[in-house]
Design a protein around this motif. Sequence first.
Motif, PDB file in Angstrom:
ATOM      1  N   ARG A 115      -9.686  -4.205   8.703  1.00 59.43           N
ATOM      2  CA  ARG A 115      -9.678  -4.187  10.161  1.00 59.43           C
ATOM      3  C   ARG A 115      -8.282  -4.014  10.744  1.00 59.43           C
ATOM      4  O   ARG A 115      -8.129  -3.863  11.950  1.00 59.43           O
ATOM      5  CB  ARG A 115     -10.283  -5.477  10.690  1.00 59.43           C
ATOM      6  N   ALA A 116      -7.262  -4.094   9.900  1.00 63.77           N
ATOM      7  CA  ALA A 116      -5.896  -3.981  10.435  1.00 63.77           C
ATOM      8  C   ALA A 116      -5.632  -2.566  10.949  1.00 63.77           C
ATOM      9  O   ALA A 116      -6.234  -1.602  10.462  1.00 63.77           O
ATOM     10  CB  ALA A 116      -4.893  -4.347   9.347  1.00 63.77           C
ATOM     11  N   ARG A 117      -4.737  -2.495  11.933  1.00 60.13           N
ATOM     12  CA  ARG A 117      -4.496  -1.189  12.532  1.00 60.13           C
ATOM     13  C   ARG A 117      -3.780  -0.253  11.563  1.00 60.13           C
ATOM     14  O   ARG A 117      -4.035   0.934  11.541  1.00 60.13           O
ATOM     15  CB  ARG A 117      -3.679  -1.368  13.828  1.00 60.13           C
ATOM     16  N   TRP A 118      -2.874  -0.847  10.752  1.00 65.82           N
ATOM     17  CA  TRP A 118      -2.115   0.042   9.863  1.00 65.82           C
ATOM     18  C   TRP A 118      -2.999   0.729   8.843  1.00 65.82           C
ATOM     19  O   TRP A 118      -2.683   1.810   8.365  1.00 65.82           O
ATOM     20  CB  TRP A 118      -0.956  -0.694   9.193  1.00 65.82           C
ATOM     21  N   VAL A 119      -4.165   0.101   8.521  1.00 65.45           N
ATOM     22  CA  VAL A 119      -5.053   0.711   7.535  1.00 65.45           C
ATOM     23  C   VAL A 119      -5.651   1.990   8.097  1.00 65.45           C
ATOM     24  O   VAL A 119      -5.679   3.030   7.421  1.00 65.45           O
ATOM     25  CB  VAL A 119      -6.157  -0.277   7.109  1.00 65.45           C
ATOM     26  N   SER A 120      -6.101   1.942   9.361  1.00 68.64           N
ATOM     27  CA  SER A 120      -6.674   3.162   9.930  1.00 68.64           C
ATOM     28  C   SER A 120      -5.603   4.242  10.066  1.00 68.64           C
ATOM     29  O   SER A 120      -5.877   5.427   9.840  1.00 68.64           O
ATOM     30  CB  SER A 120      -7.363   2.877  11.264  1.00 68.64           C
ATOM     31  N   ALA A 121      -4.360   3.822  10.387  1.00 72.85           N
ATOM     32  CA  ALA A 121      -3.266   4.790  10.466  1.00 72.85           C
ATOM     33  C   ALA A 121      -3.028   5.425   9.092  1.00 72.85           C
ATOM     34  O   ALA A 121      -2.887   6.648   8.970  1.00 72.85           O
ATOM     35  CB  ALA A 121      -1.994   4.095  10.960  1.00 72.85           C
ATOM     36  N   TRP A 122      -3.046   4.565   8.057  1.00 72.71           N
ATOM     37  CA  TRP A 122      -2.793   5.064   6.703  1.00 72.71           C
ATOM     38  C   TRP A 122      -3.896   6.029   6.268  1.00 72.71           C
ATOM     39  O   TRP A 122      -3.647   7.091   5.705  1.00 72.71           O
ATOM     40  CB  TRP A 122      -2.721   3.863   5.765  1.00 72.71           C
ATOM     41  N   LEU A 123      -5.150   5.655   6.613  1.00 80.41           N
ATOM     42  CA  LEU A 123      -6.285   6.504   6.239  1.00 80.41           C
ATOM     43  C   LEU A 123      -6.226   7.837   6.961  1.00 80.41           C
ATOM     44  O   LEU A 123      -6.478   8.894   6.373  1.00 80.41           O
ATOM     45  CB  LEU A 123      -7.604   5.790   6.566  1.00 80.41           C
ATOM     46  N   ALA A 124      -5.868   7.785   8.267  1.00 79.61           N
ATOM     47  CA  ALA A 124      -5.799   9.021   9.050  1.00 79.61           C
ATOM     48  C   ALA A 124      -4.743   9.940   8.451  1.00 79.61           C
ATOM     49  O   ALA A 124      -4.948  11.154   8.354  1.00 79.61           O
ATOM     50  CB  ALA A 124      -5.473   8.678  10.500  1.00 79.61           C
ATOM     51  N   LYS A 125      -3.646   9.378   8.013  1.00 82.01           N
ATOM     52  CA  LYS A 125      -2.582  10.185   7.424  1.00 82.01           C
ATOM     53  C   LYS A 125      -3.045  10.798   6.107  1.00 82.01           C
ATOM     54  O   LYS A 125      -2.691  11.923   5.769  1.00 82.01           O
ATOM     55  CB  LYS A 125      -1.338   9.311   7.200  1.00 82.01           C
ATOM     56  N   ARG A 126      -3.879  10.050   5.338  1.00 78.73           N
ATOM     57  CA  ARG A 126      -4.370  10.564   4.061  1.00 78.73           C
ATOM     58  C   ARG A 126      -5.336  11.722   4.278  1.00 78.73           C
ATOM     59  O   ARG A 126      -5.402  12.645   3.481  1.00 78.73           O
ATOM     60  CB  ARG A 126      -5.106   9.451   3.302  1.00 78.73           C
ATOM     61  N   LYS A 127      -6.100  11.659   5.387  1.00 78.74           N
ATOM     62  CA  LYS A 127      -7.134  12.681   5.592  1.00 78.74           C
ATOM     63  C   LYS A 127      -6.523  14.019   5.954  1.00 78.74           C
ATOM     64  O   LYS A 127      -7.075  15.067   5.653  1.00 78.74           O
ATOM     65  CB  LYS A 127      -8.095  12.200   6.695  1.00 78.74           C
ATOM     66  N   THR A 181       0.834  -1.204   0.000  1.00 79.89           N
ATOM     67  CA  THR A 181       0.000   0.000   0.000  1.00 79.89           C
ATOM     68  C   THR A 181       0.867   1.251   0.000  1.00 79.89           C
ATOM     69  O   THR A 181       0.611   2.184  -0.771  1.00 79.89           O
ATOM     70  CB  THR A 181      -0.924  -0.007   1.232  1.00 79.89           C
ATOM     71  N   TYR A 182       1.898   1.239   0.829  1.00 81.18           N
ATOM     72  CA  TYR A 182       2.753   2.428   0.870  1.00 81.18           C
ATOM     73  C   TYR A 182       3.513   2.597  -0.436  1.00 81.18           C
ATOM     74  O   TYR A 182       3.655   3.706  -0.959  1.00 81.18           O
ATOM     75  CB  TYR A 182       3.704   2.343   2.068  1.00 81.18           C
ATOM     76  N   PHE A 183       3.995   1.471  -0.984  1.00 79.33           N
ATOM     77  CA  PHE A 183       4.714   1.527  -2.259  1.00 79.33           C
ATOM     78  C   PHE A 183       3.802   2.070  -3.359  1.00 79.33           C
ATOM     79  O   PHE A 183       4.180   2.962  -4.120  1.00 79.33           O
ATOM     80  CB  PHE A 183       5.219   0.122  -2.610  1.00 79.33           C
ATOM     81  N   ALA A 184       2.557   1.536  -3.412  1.00 72.44           N
ATOM     82  CA  ALA A 184       1.628   1.974  -4.458  1.00 72.44           C
ATOM     83  C   ALA A 184       1.309   3.447  -4.304  1.00 72.44           C
ATOM     84  O   ALA A 184       1.266   4.196  -5.282  1.00 72.44           O
ATOM     85  CB  ALA A 184       0.353   1.144  -4.400  1.00 72.44           C
ATOM     86  N   THR A 185       1.103   3.873  -3.042  1.00 80.69           N
ATOM     87  CA  THR A 185       0.776   5.268  -2.805  1.00 80.69           C
ATOM     88  C   THR A 185       1.912   6.174  -3.266  1.00 80.69           C
ATOM     89  O   THR A 185       1.675   7.266  -3.784  1.00 80.69           O
ATOM     90  CB  THR A 185       0.498   5.490  -1.311  1.00 80.69           C
ATOM     91  N   ALA A 186       3.144   5.696  -3.097  1.00 82.29           N
ATOM     92  CA  ALA A 186       4.281   6.500  -3.543  1.00 82.29           C
ATOM     93  C   ALA A 186       4.364   6.521  -5.064  1.00 82.29           C
ATOM     94  O   ALA A 186       4.747   7.528  -5.666  1.00 82.29           O
ATOM     95  CB  ALA A 186       5.575   5.947  -2.946  1.00 82.29           C
ATOM     96  N   CYS A 187       3.999   5.424  -5.701  1.00 77.37           N
ATOM     97  CA  CYS A 187       4.146   5.332  -7.164  1.00 77.37           C
ATOM     98  C   CYS A 187       3.066   6.082  -7.922  1.00 77.37           C
ATOM     99  O   CYS A 187       3.318   6.628  -8.995  1.00 77.37           O
ATOM    100  CB  CYS A 187       4.077   3.875  -7.614  1.00 77.37           C
ATOM    101  N   ILE A 188       1.821   6.062  -7.372  1.00 76.00           N
ATOM    102  CA  ILE A 188       0.670   6.511  -8.155  1.00 76.00           C
ATOM    103  C   ILE A 188       0.816   7.933  -8.716  1.00 76.00           C
ATOM    104  O   ILE A 188       0.592   8.146  -9.906  1.00 76.00           O
ATOM    105  CB  ILE A 188      -0.622   6.314  -7.328  1.00 76.00           C
ATOM    106  N   PRO A 189       1.245   8.929  -7.903  1.00 76.78           N
ATOM    107  CA  PRO A 189       1.375  10.273  -8.497  1.00 76.78           C
ATOM    108  C   PRO A 189       2.368  10.317  -9.644  1.00 76.78           C
ATOM    109  O   PRO A 189       2.111  10.984 -10.666  1.00 76.78           O
ATOM    110  CB  PRO A 189       1.859  11.134  -7.334  1.00 76.78           C
ATOM    111  N   TRP A 190       3.481   9.608  -9.513  1.00 80.81           N
ATOM    112  CA  TRP A 190       4.481   9.637 -10.587  1.00 80.81           C
ATOM    113  C   TRP A 190       3.952   8.975 -11.850  1.00 80.81           C
ATOM    114  O   TRP A 190       4.166   9.476 -12.953  1.00 80.81           O
ATOM    115  CB  TRP A 190       5.771   8.943 -10.129  1.00 80.81           C
ATOM    116  N   LEU A 191       3.259   7.861 -11.657  1.00 76.17           N
ATOM    117  CA  LEU A 191       2.665   7.194 -12.820  1.00 76.17           C
ATOM    118  C   LEU A 191       1.663   8.109 -13.507  1.00 76.17           C
ATOM    119  O   LEU A 191       1.643   8.228 -14.733  1.00 76.17           O
ATOM    120  CB  LEU A 191       1.959   5.910 -12.389  1.00 76.17           C
ATOM    121  N   ALA A 192       0.828   8.790 -12.682  1.00 78.10           N
ATOM    122  CA  ALA A 192      -0.192   9.664 -13.251  1.00 78.10           C
ATOM    123  C   ALA A 192       0.464  10.799 -14.014  1.00 78.10           C
ATOM    124  O   ALA A 192       0.060  11.136 -15.141  1.00 78.10           O
ATOM    125  CB  ALA A 192      -1.080  10.209 -12.137  1.00 78.10           C
TER     126      ALA A 192
END
Lengths: 249, 221
Positions: free
Chosen positions: A236-248, A17-28
Amino acid sequence: MSLWTLWYRLTSPKGFTYFATACIPWLALGCLLTLAYGLVAGLYVAPADYQQEDAFRIIYVHVPCAFVSLLIYSALTVAAITCLVWRVKLANTFVDAAAPVGAALTLLALVTGSLWGKPMWGTWWIWDARLTSELLLLFIYCGIMALKNAFPDKRQGSVFKNAFVVIGSVNLPIIHYSVAWWNTLHQGSTFTLLGPSKIAPVMSQPLTVMLVAFSLYAALMVLLNMRNAVLLECQRARWVSAWLAKRKR
Amino acid sequence: MNCFYLFLQRDLRLAYRDRNAYQLAWLFWLIMTALYPLAIDPEPLFLAKIAPGVLWIGVLLINLLLLPKLFMEDYQDGTLSDMVRAPDKLLAIVLAKLLAQWLASSLPLCLIAPLLALLLQLPHQAYWALLFSLLLGTPIIGLLGALLASLTLSADGRQLLLQLLFLPLTVPVLILSCSAIHQASLALNYHGALAWLGVILIASLLLIPLSISKLLPLHYR
């Protein structure tokens, strides 16, 4: 850090997820730039064809669609084998995410091809070898997507779906050659990646750029699909809520 | 080997008891073939031209109709779960089942085919090509169908799913068989297409039964 550690980190849901999030803007960004250049160079700068005049310009959409539809199928095959042999779960996510993209591009290749066929051949559809094998490719993509949802047990079903991807990849060349032997009207390839092309550079260069643009687009769509699937699966994983909170923020 | 004969015998006996279904499938072929002249054109030259395609599409549809019989009944009454428990015998069992299915469903088609070819005004020089294309082509179709049937055994909506998976993959066999018959009816050499059918048959005989014996146990994990 060894290569294996890197591999495990990248294929874990969180790492991916972190890798994809880093790649997506560059790909776009890359996709937008190449698309803009390719469209301008192809639709305005390149001269009209001596015979087909401006109608040939649909090549800049048609050929990339067809190319990427086949490229995705080969990637699917690699991913399916990876999933069957080494049980890499992310490879299965890739198959699920890439099949609809491949099907959509196959459909687009058929539609743009028939739009090109009407003025050039005088017909929307002809039972020609390449058209027919592209149509059969679409059916096989549909089969993969249907198998994805067919099994009550998702984990068990993924094995059968991936097996079908491999069966399809064995069959596709046979289909291609048998159909080519059967009937051909489509023009031969004027463009080769390696070696001299039979097309002027001012026309072929935008085509190369468009091939890159469409490949980047497909990669972008597949990554977005995959990230959604991974997030949904691990919601339900904890890292997902952390990742979402960081995105918001 | 003993296991192979036992299962061949068993499946043939089961097929014999269920002969009604097979007879209905052959009748379906006859009726379907009879509909083409009515629907399109009864003109003899035209019929001769579409005959290979009409016959072969019928073969594909019959195979599709009979496909679920292959593993489905054993899966539903639990026999298959016992077969799967003998991994070293499974290949022999699968081979026996495939052979029995071919003997029961496709071999009779080869015998009825000349009659239907007569109805469709197929030129007489194409009869051998028709027979050989059926003898080489139907085992490929059967193997391919069995592979997909073993793949979709525990899927929901199996029958509709099977046609989507099965029919596109049969295209090479359809093209090669029909063109062999067509060329023979023009008194041309048709051995090339038959040789390709033979190549595909050998390759699928080598690969498919093995794959089926690996796929079947996965439904019980």
